[in-house]
Design an enzyme around this catalytic site. Sequence first.
Site, PDB file in Angstrom:
ATOM      1  N   GLY A  10       4.767  -7.453   9.532  1.00 24.13           N
ATOM      2  CA  GLY A  10       4.046  -6.175   9.491  1.00 24.13           C
ATOM      3  C   GLY A  10       3.792  -5.667  10.897  1.00 24.13           C
ATOM      4  N   ILE A  12       0.897  -5.208  12.709  1.00 21.02           N
ATOM      5  CA  ILE A  12       0.025  -6.028  13.566  1.00 21.02           C
ATOM      6  C   ILE A  12       0.580  -7.448  13.682  1.00 21.02           C
ATOM      7  CG2 ILE A  12      -2.329  -6.922  13.911  1.00 21.02           C
ATOM      8  CD1 ILE A  12      -3.371  -4.479  12.363  1.00 21.02           C
ATOM      9  N   ASP A  31       6.648 -13.396   5.072  1.00 27.21           N
ATOM     10  CA  ASP A  31       6.444 -11.982   4.748  1.00 27.21           C
ATOM     11  C   ASP A  31       7.366 -11.632   3.584  1.00 27.21           C
ATOM     12  OD1 ASP A  31       6.442  -9.034   4.896  1.00 27.21           O
ATOM     13  OD2 ASP A  31       5.395  -9.354   6.783  1.00 27.21           O
ATOM     14  N   GLY A  36       5.944  -4.777   5.229  1.00 23.86           N
ATOM     15  CA  GLY A  36       6.485  -5.216   6.523  1.00 23.86           C
ATOM     16  C   GLY A  36       7.984  -4.952   6.557  1.00 23.86           C
ATOM     17  N   THR A  99      -2.846  -9.049  -4.816  1.00 15.37           N
ATOM     18  CA  THR A  99      -2.381  -9.574  -3.520  1.00 15.37           C
ATOM     19  C   THR A  99      -3.567  -9.909  -2.647  1.00 15.37           C
ATOM     20  OG1 THR A  99      -0.465  -8.149  -3.670  1.00 15.37           O
ATOM     21  CG2 THR A  99      -0.924  -9.075  -1.506  1.00 15.37           C
ATOM     22  N   TYR A 153      -9.776  -1.321  -2.836  1.00 14.34           N
ATOM     23  CA  TYR A 153      -9.308  -1.966  -1.598  1.00 14.34           C
ATOM     24  C   TYR A 153     -10.507  -2.545  -0.837  1.00 14.34           C
ATOM     25  CZ  TYR A 153      -7.159  -2.519   3.006  1.00 14.34           C
ATOM     26  OH  TYR A 153      -6.718  -3.024   4.201  1.00 14.34           O
ATOM     27  N   LYS A 157     -11.266  -6.549  -0.255  1.00 12.22           N
ATOM     28  CA  LYS A 157     -11.416  -7.126   1.080  1.00 12.22           C
ATOM     29  C   LYS A 157     -12.806  -7.772   1.233  1.00 12.22           C
ATOM     30  CE  LYS A 157      -7.665  -6.616   3.429  1.00 12.22           C
ATOM     31  NZ  LYS A 157      -7.026  -7.814   4.008  1.00 12.22           N
TER      32      LYS A 157
END
Length: 333
Positions: A10, A12, A31, A36, A99, A153, A157
Amino acid sequence: MRILITGGAGFIGSHLAEAYLEKGDEVYIIDDLSTGSLSNINALRENKRFRDRFFIKTDTIFNHDVMVELTGICDVVFHLAAAVGVRYILNNPLESIRTNIRGTEKVLELCAKFKKKVLITSSSEVYGKHTHAPLIETDNIIYGPSSNSRWSYAASKLMDEFMALAYFRTKGLRVIIARLFNTIGPRQTGAYGMVVPRFVAQALKNEPLTVYGDGTQTRTFTYVKDVVRAMTGLMESDVAVGEVFNVGGTEEITMLDLAKKIIRETGSDSDIELVSYDEAFEKNFEDMQRRVPGIKKIKRAIGFQPETDLDAILRRVIAYMKINHKIANPKQT
Ligand code: UDP
């Protein structure tokens, strides 16, 4: 050291991999190439200095056997594999939640089993609908209702953070949580909605810059290499273990001013077009009006503060996009 980076292809992750390869470490990435891309790491794969120290597994973190092997052989783990970008989350709500929650649980479980130090990347999204600034790690959190999948989201997180802290408290797992604010730099794509690569591409093509809402919403932007320095610093620190840190810049700018700045920096003839949130996303979409991190905690812990200002970052992004996206400078066409 052997470093495992989930989501290493990805935007970062690829810069993080590069930093460790430059330091002489061995880097393993996993990955699934969902967001990505191998193009992010092609230069690293082709670099002779890195060839025998860079290992890529194109697979999902849900492949148990592969993750057991990788976690077993590496010394530390950076968990970046996640569904990213508000647009991506709106288009793939179920897959994104799975995910983010199940994926992080898998990583934490294996790191606990093999006793590996792990850094979990969270997001400034977890703060939700605040309008005050700066946002600090102990702030309360405000979300919209579950009928608005945009908040899934943030909630996923946040659940990752709870889980990571629970592993720290109950299993002694050495875990660090980095709440990343808007991170920008070369290799970031606008395909999942990210504002800077979108505006730069639009400006370089002399197309209108699509500012959502009335453009008064603000963000701070951090250069990806500054973010990588924060992440490696946190990983090396003992005082960071079991803690949550904001990682971000402090230069607050409205999206309208950002658009104007990018038009100026690119020398573009583009206009600015205001696009309603309903049109850009979906009915009743709620944006975060302000998003400015307080960074005293990370400064105290590891002495981190961002070094690259917005103008310098934009110049690098523009130069990169001109070459890599083969977008001509409008002044030269
Ligand atoms: N945005 C915009 N035009 C675009 C893309 C994004 O005005 O073409 C706005 C978006 O509504 C948000 C800000 O730019 O207010 C940052 O968006 P991004 O998706 O980069 O990150 P976010 O902070 O929303 O996670």
